[in-house]
Scaffold this motif. Structure first.
Motif, PDB file in Angstrom:
ATOM      1  N   ARG A 123     -12.513  20.977  16.096  1.00 47.73           N
ATOM      2  CA  ARG A 123     -11.129  20.845  15.845  1.00 47.73           C
ATOM      3  C   ARG A 123     -11.005  20.421  14.341  1.00 47.73           C
ATOM      4  N   LEU A 124     -11.994  19.215  14.078  1.00 45.62           N
ATOM      5  CA  LEU A 124     -11.887  18.700  12.600  1.00 45.62           C
ATOM      6  C   LEU A 124     -12.180  19.725  11.465  1.00 45.62           C
ATOM      7  N   PHE A 125     -13.401  20.439  11.662  1.00 46.13           N
ATOM      8  CA  PHE A 125     -13.831  21.311  10.571  1.00 46.13           C
ATOM      9  C   PHE A 125     -13.071  22.381  10.402  1.00 46.13           C
ATOM     10  N   ALA A 126     -12.188  22.773  11.524  1.00 46.47           N
ATOM     11  CA  ALA A 126     -10.967  23.776  11.146  1.00 46.47           C
ATOM     12  C   ALA A 126      -9.909  23.405  10.143  1.00 46.47           C
ATOM     13  N   GLU A 127     -10.018  22.124   9.767  1.00 47.11           N
ATOM     14  CA  GLU A 127      -9.142  21.774   8.926  1.00 47.11           C
ATOM     15  C   GLU A 127      -9.798  21.346   7.400  1.00 47.11           C
ATOM     16  N   VAL A 128     -11.195  21.852   7.377  1.00 48.97           N
ATOM     17  CA  VAL A 128     -11.795  21.703   6.204  1.00 48.97           C
ATOM     18  C   VAL A 128     -12.139  23.100   5.551  1.00 48.97           C
ATOM     19  N   ASP A 129     -11.533  23.131   4.297  1.00 52.23           N
ATOM     20  CA  ASP A 129     -11.856  24.435   3.774  1.00 52.23           C
ATOM     21  C   ASP A 129     -13.009  24.850   3.081  1.00 52.23           C
ATOM     22  N   ARG A 130     -13.793  23.769   2.514  1.00 50.16           N
ATOM     23  CA  ARG A 130     -14.926  23.943   1.898  1.00 50.16           C
ATOM     24  C   ARG A 130     -16.001  22.900   2.262  1.00 50.16           C
ATOM     25  N   VAL A 131     -17.100  23.139   2.528  1.00 52.83           N
ATOM     26  CA  VAL A 131     -18.305  21.839   2.697  1.00 52.83           C
ATOM     27  C   VAL A 131     -19.503  22.007   1.850  1.00 52.83           C
ATOM     28  N   PHE A 132     -19.681  21.108   1.321  1.00 54.59           N
ATOM     29  CA  PHE A 132     -20.943  21.128   0.523  1.00 54.59           C
ATOM     30  C   PHE A 132     -21.947  20.004   1.043  1.00 54.59           C
ATOM     31  N   ALA A 133     -23.116  20.675   1.401  1.00 56.41           N
ATOM     32  CA  ALA A 133     -24.034  19.732   2.441  1.00 56.41           C
ATOM     33  C   ALA A 133     -25.249  19.395   1.402  1.00 56.41           C
ATOM     34  N   ALA A 152      -3.235  16.296   5.048  1.00 57.13           N
ATOM     35  CA  ALA A 152      -3.237  16.810   3.926  1.00 57.13           C
ATOM     36  C   ALA A 152      -3.238  18.318   3.778  1.00 57.13           C
ATOM     37  N   ARG A 153      -3.816  18.971   4.676  1.00 59.01           N
ATOM     38  CA  ARG A 153      -3.969  20.512   4.522  1.00 59.01           C
ATOM     39  C   ARG A 153      -2.566  20.939   4.834  1.00 59.01           C
ATOM     40  N   ALA A 154      -1.971  20.431   5.795  1.00 51.63           N
ATOM     41  CA  ALA A 154      -0.564  20.824   6.263  1.00 51.63           C
ATOM     42  C   ALA A 154       0.481  20.604   5.011  1.00 51.63           C
ATOM     43  N   ASN A 186       0.909  -1.293   0.208  1.00 51.14           N
ATOM     44  CA  ASN A 186       0.143  -0.034  -0.130  1.00 51.14           C
ATOM     45  C   ASN A 186       0.874   1.287   0.004  1.00 51.14           C
ATOM     46  N   PRO A 187       1.712   1.440  -1.180  1.00 54.24           N
ATOM     47  CA  PRO A 187       2.695   2.747  -1.128  1.00 54.24           C
ATOM     48  C   PRO A 187       1.964   3.757  -1.031  1.00 54.24           C
ATOM     49  N   PRO A 188       2.482   4.932  -0.747  1.00 58.08           N
ATOM     50  CA  PRO A 188       1.783   6.279  -0.734  1.00 58.08           C
ATOM     51  C   PRO A 188       1.194   6.628  -2.283  1.00 58.08           C
ATOM     52  N   LEU A 189       0.371   7.403  -2.422  1.00 58.96           N
ATOM     53  CA  LEU A 189      -0.360   7.981  -3.750  1.00 58.96           C
ATOM     54  C   LEU A 189       0.675   8.950  -4.036  1.00 58.96           C
ATOM     55  N   PRO A 190       0.937   9.025  -5.528  1.00 54.06           N
ATOM     56  CA  PRO A 190       1.751   9.989  -6.117  1.00 54.06           C
ATOM     57  C   PRO A 190       1.321  11.648  -5.795  1.00 54.06           C
ATOM     58  N   ALA A 191       2.161  12.373  -5.813  1.00 49.75           N
ATOM     59  CA  ALA A 191       1.831  13.761  -5.360  1.00 49.75           C
ATOM     60  C   ALA A 191       1.188  14.499  -6.311  1.00 49.75           C
ATOM     61  N   ASP A 192       0.828  15.712  -5.867  1.00 46.11           N
ATOM     62  CA  ASP A 192       0.233  16.667  -6.982  1.00 46.11           C
ATOM     63  C   ASP A 192      -0.787  16.373  -7.662  1.00 46.11           C
ATOM     64  N   GLY A 193      -1.835  15.705  -7.344  1.00 46.55           N
ATOM     65  CA  GLY A 193      -3.416  15.136  -7.834  1.00 46.55           C
ATOM     66  C   GLY A 193      -4.351  15.587  -7.077  1.00 46.55           C
ATOM     67  N   ILE A 194      -5.535  15.229  -7.395  1.00 45.45           N
ATOM     68  CA  ILE A 194      -6.677  15.462  -6.933  1.00 45.45           C
ATOM     69  C   ILE A 194      -6.881  13.984  -5.972  1.00 45.45           C
ATOM     70  N   TRP A 195      -7.074  14.135  -4.569  1.00 42.11           N
ATOM     71  CA  TRP A 195      -7.263  12.711  -3.927  1.00 42.11           C
ATOM     72  C   TRP A 195      -8.786  12.850  -3.632  1.00 42.11           C
ATOM     73  N   PHE A 196      -9.354  11.925  -4.062  1.00 45.05           N
ATOM     74  CA  PHE A 196     -10.618  11.292  -3.640  1.00 45.05           C
ATOM     75  C   PHE A 196     -10.674  10.375  -2.604  1.00 45.05           C
ATOM     76  N   THR A 248       1.470  10.301   3.581  1.00 42.98           N
ATOM     77  CA  THR A 248       0.782  11.148   2.587  1.00 42.98           C
ATOM     78  C   THR A 248       1.552  12.185   1.861  1.00 42.98           C
ATOM     79  N   LYS A 249       1.652  12.349   0.625  1.00 42.06           N
ATOM     80  CA  LYS A 249       2.510  13.159  -0.141  1.00 42.06           C
ATOM     81  C   LYS A 249       1.453  14.581  -0.406  1.00 42.06           C
ATOM     82  N   PRO A 250       2.178  15.637  -0.840  1.00 43.40           N
ATOM     83  CA  PRO A 250       1.547  16.829  -1.109  1.00 43.40           C
ATOM     84  C   PRO A 250       0.447  16.626  -2.323  1.00 43.40           C
TER      85      PRO A 250
END
Length: 388
Positions: free
Chosen positions: A162-172, A131-133, A43-53, A110-112
């Motif tokens: 604390r958790l939602f302080a790390e979330v930039d955008r929420v779609f409800a 991920a945000r850091a 289970n190697p890290p995901l490559p950097a610089d993508g859109i992580w779903f 985790t990679k950027p």
């Protein structure tokens, strides 16, 4: 400070869980997922610089696929926590799909990334924080908080702030969800409806409708199949040409359901078939023992009995069947799908005890119709593209 404390606690939990992880890893259901998640085995890290779903299960992986397909395939990074979710994600990005590691392992896994897009209720604190850091914009999409789970969220509101302080955008999904999310500290919350209505999988015509009236028992769980079989027996007494497609939710139950269904068919003097053995739909009772065919089954059916709500499971996506205008019968325990059900007219809701008599005369049941809520995908795509 909180992240350091949380990480320490998570490491202690990881150590305490190791013996259990090793034992469960010997079981077929967890043989791949637990070593990958807790030991990073293959289970190697995901490559950097993508859109992580990130999604949890098979249903969420299917729902997010039309959104992910709008982006350059080279940007896609996918993770999941379940085996069925992993298999579904691999269909979209076979080389860039991973199991999500247990939280403390994310620090060196985790990679950027350009963006992290998390589906529904996968609220892992370190997933968002790490991920945000490392530079990702973080999104929570299709967010919901059910009536059943709301008291638990309120009890741990200090943590979710604390958790939602790390979330930039929420779609409800709904205005009620927005109010609850904001009460827990979520910022920049926008109501866009249910993504699953914007991302209904389309049938590809892989199955040919057999002669006779066709019933699809979809995404069934433990305790539901017996009531469905009894209902089909009563229906078949009026429609001898009727056939039943039995589609269990979890593949690890295929063997057990086969024994039960085969025995029931023998008692009724019906023919029985496994779909995997010849791919024929000509028997009276057919067990669909292959994943990924549910929408194909809906496309050729005359009636759908939707599982996951005759027992207190929470329900499943009714829109996939409703797009065909079929009568759909659901149980009352659809608390995880309340918003989705609100966009669909005509669903017949009955207790398990009333299911057999409801199935007996399907001509009395109304057709279903999707009446709105399909705008979510375009709005979410627009916001993700703004960070690329």
């Amino acid at each position: 400070m909180f992240a350091a404390f949380y990480t320490l606690v998570a490491w202690l939990l990881w150590l305490a869980a190791l013996p259990i992880v090793v034992l469960l890893s010997l079981c077929g259901k967890y043989r791949r997922s637990l070593p990958a998640r807790f030991l990073l085995w293959t289970n190697p890290p995901l490559p950097a610089d993508g859109i992580w779903f990130h999604v949890c299960s098979f249903g969420e992986a299917r729902a997010i696929r039309p959104l992910a397909e709008r982006f350059d395939p080279g940007l896609l990074r996918l993770s999941t926590t379940t085996r069925t979710g992993y298999d579904a994600c691999r269909e979209l990005a076979p080389q860039q799909t991973r199991y999500l590691p247990f939280e403390p392992l994310l620090w060196f896994w985790t990679k950027p990334q350009k963006a992290l897009v998390v589906m529904e209720a996968e609220l892992w604190y370190l997933l968002f924080h790490v991920a945000r850091a490392r530079g990702a914009k973080t999104f929570l999409i299709n967010a919901r908080i059910s009536d059943r789970s709301w008291p638990s969220y309120r009890r741990f509101a200090w943590f979710y702030r604390r958790l939602f302080a790390e979330v930039d955008r929420v779609f409800a999904q709904t205005e009620r969800d927005r109010e609850r999310l904001e009460a827990l500290g979520a910022r920049r919350v926008e109501v866009v409806g249910n993504l699953k209505l914007s991302a209904i999988p389309q049938a590809k015509g892989l199955l040919k409708k057999p002669d006779g009236y066709l019933v699809c028992a979809a995404s069934t769980h433990e305790g539901e199949e017996s009531a469905i079989l009894e209902g089909f027996r009563r229906l078949k007494s009026h429609k001898p040409e009727a056939k039943l497609l039995l589609v269990p939710r979890h593949p690890e139950r295929f063997d057990r359901i086969e024994k039960m269904a085969r025995g029931f068919a023998r008692l009724q003097e019906w023919s029985f078939a496994l779909f995997s053995e010849g791919e024929s739909l000509e028997a009276d009772l057919i067990l669909i023992d292959r994943m990924g065919l549910l929408v194909e089954c809906y496309a050729i059916s005359d009636l759908v009995v939707l599982g996951g709500a005759f027992e207190p499971i929470g329900g499943h996506n009714a829109a996939e069947a409703a797009q065909f205008g079929l009568p759909v019968i659901s149980g009352p325990h659809f608390h995880n799908q309340q918003e989705l059900f609100s966009w669909i007219e005509g669903i017949t809701v009955v207790d398990k005890e009333k299911l057999a008599e409801t199935m007996e005369y399907p001509a009395l049941l109304p057709p279903t119709k999707i009446v709105g809520g399909r705008e979510a995908m375009e709005r979410i795509e627009e916001e993700i593209r703004n960070v690329l």
